[in-house]
Every structure is written in C-alpha cells, then in structure tokens.
Motif scaffolding. Structure first.
Motif, PDB file in Angstrom:
ATOM      1  N   TYR A 176    -142.372 -37.379 112.821  1.00 17.59           N
ATOM      2  CA  TYR A 176    -141.316 -36.854 113.232  1.00 17.59           C
ATOM      3  C   TYR A 176    -141.552 -36.117 114.599  1.00 17.59           C
ATOM      4  N   SER A 177    -140.350 -36.063 115.434  1.00 15.60           N
ATOM      5  CA  SER A 177    -140.453 -35.320 116.873  1.00 15.60           C
ATOM      6  C   SER A 177    -139.105 -34.783 116.983  1.00 15.60           C
ATOM      7  N   HIS A 178    -139.059 -33.573 117.484  1.00 13.12           N
ATOM      8  CA  HIS A 178    -137.892 -32.875 117.996  1.00 13.12           C
ATOM      9  C   HIS A 178    -137.517 -33.055 119.409  1.00 13.12           C
ATOM     10  N   LEU A 179    -138.152 -33.748 119.956  1.00  9.53           N
ATOM     11  CA  LEU A 179    -138.101 -34.162 121.557  1.00  9.53           C
ATOM     12  C   LEU A 179    -137.196 -35.206 121.949  1.00  9.53           C
ATOM     13  N   LEU A 180    -136.391 -35.717 120.835  1.00 10.60           N
ATOM     14  CA  LEU A 180    -135.302 -36.770 121.246  1.00 10.60           C
ATOM     15  C   LEU A 180    -134.347 -36.374 121.972  1.00 10.60           C
ATOM     16  N   LYS A 181    -133.997 -36.936 123.254  1.00 10.35           N
ATOM     17  CA  LYS A 181    -132.936 -36.645 123.858  1.00 10.35           C
ATOM     18  C   LYS A 181    -132.180 -37.768 124.413  1.00 10.35           C
ATOM     19  N   SER A 182    -131.075 -38.239 124.586  1.00 13.49           N
ATOM     20  CA  SER A 182    -130.220 -39.115 125.219  1.00 13.49           C
ATOM     21  C   SER A 182    -128.955 -38.480 125.856  1.00 13.49           C
ATOM     22  N   ASN A 183    -128.413 -39.340 126.655  1.00 14.93           N
ATOM     23  CA  ASN A 183    -127.048 -39.081 127.111  1.00 14.93           C
ATOM     24  C   ASN A 183    -125.897 -39.875 126.664  1.00 14.93           C
ATOM     25  N   CYS A 184    -124.703 -39.270 126.372  1.00 13.88           N
ATOM     26  CA  CYS A 184    -123.508 -39.987 126.070  1.00 13.88           C
ATOM     27  C   CYS A 184    -123.208 -40.895 127.266  1.00 13.88           C
ATOM     28  N   SER A 188    -122.019 -38.573 130.171  1.00 14.01           N
ATOM     29  CA  SER A 188    -123.338 -37.955 130.447  1.00 14.01           C
ATOM     30  C   SER A 188    -123.834 -36.711 129.922  1.00 14.01           C
ATOM     31  N   GLN A 189    -123.054 -36.213 128.897  1.00 15.62           N
ATOM     32  CA  GLN A 189    -123.415 -35.100 128.307  1.00 15.62           C
ATOM     33  C   GLN A 189    -124.805 -35.500 127.367  1.00 15.62           C
ATOM     34  N   PRO A 190    -125.783 -34.184 127.285  1.00 21.28           N
ATOM     35  CA  PRO A 190    -126.843 -34.546 126.688  1.00 21.28           C
ATOM     36  C   PRO A 190    -126.615 -34.543 125.261  1.00 21.28           C
ATOM     37  N   ASP A 191    -127.331 -35.377 124.477  1.00 16.36           N
ATOM     38  CA  ASP A 191    -127.460 -35.571 123.041  1.00 16.36           C
ATOM     39  C   ASP A 191    -128.815 -35.016 122.499  1.00 16.36           C
ATOM     40  N   TRP A 192    -129.057 -34.182 121.912  1.00 22.15           N
ATOM     41  CA  TRP A 192    -130.190 -33.791 121.506  1.00 22.15           C
ATOM     42  C   TRP A 192    -130.486 -33.869 119.777  1.00 22.15           C
ATOM     43  N   LEU A 210    -144.833 -40.515 120.775  1.00 23.28           N
ATOM     44  CA  LEU A 210    -144.214 -39.352 121.387  1.00 23.28           C
ATOM     45  C   LEU A 210    -143.883 -39.899 122.822  1.00 23.28           C
ATOM     46  N   ALA A 211    -144.613 -40.610 123.723  1.00 29.34           N
ATOM     47  CA  ALA A 211    -144.166 -41.096 124.635  1.00 29.34           C
ATOM     48  C   ALA A 211    -142.871 -41.841 124.686  1.00 29.34           C
ATOM     49  N   TYR A 212    -143.122 -42.882 123.768  1.00 23.85           N
ATOM     50  CA  TYR A 212    -141.997 -43.583 123.627  1.00 23.85           C
ATOM     51  C   TYR A 212    -140.503 -42.971 123.288  1.00 23.85           C
ATOM     52  N   ILE A 213    -140.694 -42.045 122.578  1.00 23.77           N
ATOM     53  CA  ILE A 213    -139.260 -41.013 122.156  1.00 23.77           C
ATOM     54  C   ILE A 213    -139.065 -40.280 123.531  1.00 23.77           C
ATOM     55  N   VAL A 214    -139.849 -39.857 124.025  1.00 26.59           N
ATOM     56  CA  VAL A 214    -139.501 -39.220 125.525  1.00 26.59           C
ATOM     57  C   VAL A 214    -138.827 -40.171 126.436  1.00 26.59           C
ATOM     58  N   SER A 215    -139.062 -41.420 126.564  1.00 29.15           N
ATOM     59  CA  SER A 215    -138.671 -42.266 127.576  1.00 29.15           C
ATOM     60  C   SER A 215    -136.976 -42.318 127.284  1.00 29.15           C
ATOM     61  N   PHE A 216    -136.621 -42.086 126.191  1.00 26.39           N
ATOM     62  CA  PHE A 216    -134.946 -41.944 125.940  1.00 26.39           C
ATOM     63  C   PHE A 216    -134.531 -40.778 126.711  1.00 26.39           C
ATOM     64  N   ARG A 217    -134.965 -40.143 127.227  1.00 24.91           N
ATOM     65  CA  ARG A 217    -134.751 -38.728 127.874  1.00 24.91           C
ATOM     66  C   ARG A 217    -133.434 -38.697 128.515  1.00 24.91           C
ATOM     67  N   GLN A 218    -133.519 -39.859 129.564  1.00 25.17           N
ATOM     68  CA  GLN A 218    -132.310 -39.913 130.603  1.00 25.17           C
ATOM     69  C   GLN A 218    -131.337 -41.128 130.268  1.00 25.17           C
ATOM     70  N   HIS A 219    -131.759 -41.786 128.965  1.00 18.81           N
ATOM     71  CA  HIS A 219    -131.086 -43.152 128.640  1.00 18.81           C
ATOM     72  C   HIS A 219    -129.843 -42.744 128.087  1.00 18.81           C
ATOM     73  N   SER A 220    -128.857 -43.684 128.668  1.00 14.79           N
ATOM     74  CA  SER A 220    -127.470 -43.505 128.029  1.00 14.79           C
ATOM     75  C   SER A 220    -126.996 -44.540 126.980  1.00 14.79           C
ATOM     76  N   ASP A 221    -126.766 -43.932 125.715  1.00 17.57           N
ATOM     77  CA  ASP A 221    -126.244 -44.671 124.625  1.00 17.57           C
ATOM     78  C   ASP A 221    -125.774 -43.827 123.559  1.00 17.57           C
ATOM     79  N   PHE A 222    -124.876 -44.586 122.656  1.00 18.45           N
ATOM     80  CA  PHE A 222    -124.572 -43.747 121.471  1.00 18.45           C
ATOM     81  C   PHE A 222    -125.588 -43.342 120.415  1.00 18.45           C
TER      82      PHE A 222
END
Length: 276
Positions: A176-184, A188-192, A210-222
């Motif tokens: 598991y990772s706590h580093l998942l972040k994407s954007n609405c 465009s609000q952040p979803d943590w 982990l690198a793959y999860i971080v690649s979602f950081r600026q991705h926009s999706d529900f």
C-alpha cells in the motif's frame, strides 16, 4: 471531462436547499469511462463497490430537535451510474430541516433515492457518533512502500509501462501507498488517497508500483476510474490468480469515496484511516 459532468452542479455556484429535495441527485453514466478503458457493462473483469462515508448527516425529529449521524453508502461497482459528489452533498444537506419519524424512516428514503440514482440497489447504514468513535482508526495490512528510494519525472498521466514484475516468482502479498493523488476532472481540485494492492501472482516490483502510483499525481479523473485503471494495468501485467485494488480517499465536503475492485467477492470492512 466526462460529458455528463458538464451539466452537473460540480464546479458551479449552488444554492443550498435545506428541505428534502431528491431531484438534486445527479447521476453520471459509467459507460463512457468504461469505454475509455476498453470495458462495457457486459465485460467488467472485476467485482466491487464504491463505499461513501457521509460525516454531515442531520435531520429533525417530530419534536423539532435535530439529530446528527454518520452514514455509509455502498454503490455497486457495476451500477449504471455513479452519483456526482456535489449533487450528493446538496441532496444530503436538503435533509437538514426535514422531519423523519425515526432513523428507520430516513434509512428507507435514502435507500430509495440513491438506488434510483445509481440504477442498482444501494446499501445504507446510519451510525451514531458513539458507534463510529468505538470503531477507532485502522491500520492497513501488508507493506507500506512509501519509503522506497525512487526517481520520479512524470506526473501528468498514469504510466503502466513503469510497472515491473518477475513472472518466475509467484507470491501472495499486500502493498500500500499513501502517495496516491489525482485531480477532479471538473474542478481540478486535488483528491488525496491511500491505495492498497493485494494479489497472488507474478511478484510485483514495489518500487515500480510506487513510481506508477505517483504518475497519477496530475492526472484528472474520478476516484472510481483511477482505481479501475490501476486494477486493469496490474491485471494485464501480473495475470494474477487473485487481485484486489482499493483506495481510501480523504473526504471533501463531508464525503469520502472508497472504491473497491476485485477478481472475487470480498468482505468490505470500511475501516477509517488516519487521514479520514
């Protein structure tokens, strides 16, 4: 942006109605997002549920005295629609000055309205604050991968090509990772969130995950589509005997959304994490 979301209240100024108004609920068909992932209602490779927790539920007793509670809503992952989050909040706020004779009466109304919006039966559980307090805060099973030393340079879209595994080694593990972040995708609000991967299959390289999860950081999706994308990318790579992916997202506007997707039926504990 999802085409239906353009007509939703998300990202727009809204009047807050305080008397019961079920028409506020705004369903968004899942079909368009499934199609982006090469799926349809008939070809979903997972089972699952979207668990919503509402921390701002209130109504009036016949005496006029208000009640506060916390509600859990379970929306089937194969329901035709998701419920747009702001419309969900507006609907729940419309209960604030509405009289219900009992908790059971409110429960019946919530099940009816939310099931109609989702297009499949929605589970509802209403709990007192004391009941939720007694549950405490949960710790996740398995290994946290957040301290792994990785280099990251891509944040704009999910990159499944970063994932690595060893097909010669079959393992059963939970990461598991706590580093998942994407954007609405609308505001465009952040979803943590925190994401959990449990599987039996080819050994997954934790640093690549982990690198793959971080690649979602600026991705926009529900929320739901992010978890489905992770599930599909891991399924293609690992060809696992079993796979479960779920995310516990931080609440916004008194609601948190927790999508679960799995190759098999599994019990959902819905235990709250520290950030929730």
């Amino acid at each position: 942006m999802h085409p239906a979301a353009e007509h939703s209240p998300l990202g727009k100024s809204s009047e807050y109605v305080s008397s019961y108004t079920p028409e506020l609920l705004f369903p968004i068909p899942r079909a368009a997002k499934w199609a982006e992932l090469g799926l349809s209602a008939e070809t979903l490779p997972y089972q699952g549920v979207d668990v919503w927790n509402c921390y701002e539920l209130s109504w009036l007793l016949p005496s006029g005295k208000p009640v506060v509670a916390i509600a859990e809503f379970s929306v089937p992952a194969d329901s035709p629609n998701i419920i747009e989050s702001k419309s969900f909040k507006l609907y729940l706020n419309s209960l604030n000055q509405t009289v219900f004779t009992s908790r059971e009466a409110l429960h019946e109304v919530l099940v009816s309205d939310l099931s109609a919006a989702a297009g499949k039966p929605v589970g509802v559980r209403i709990s007192s604050l004391d009941e939720i307090t007694a549950q405490g805060v949960a710790a996740l099973p398995g290994e946290c991968i957040d301290e792994l030393d990785i280099e990251v340079s891509s944040y704009d879209h999910p990159r499944p090509e970063l994932l690595r595994c060893d097909p010669a080694q079959v393992v059963e593990q939970s990461l598991y990772s706590h580093l998942l972040k994407s954007n609405c995708p609308v505001t465009s609000q952040p979803d943590w969130g925190t994401v959990v991967v449990e599987y039996r299959g080819a050994q997954l390289d934790p640093a690549s995950l982990l690198a793959y999860i971080v690649s979602f950081r600026q991705h926009s999706d529900f929320h739901e589509q992010c978890v489905e994308r992770i599930f599909l990318d891991l399924q293609r790579l690992l060809k696992p005997e079993t796979l479960t992916v779920y995310a516990r997202y931080v609440r916004r506007g008194g609601l948190d959304i927790n999508p679960y997707r799995s190759t098999h039926a599994l019990p959902i504990s819905n235990e709250r994490l520290a950030r929730q």
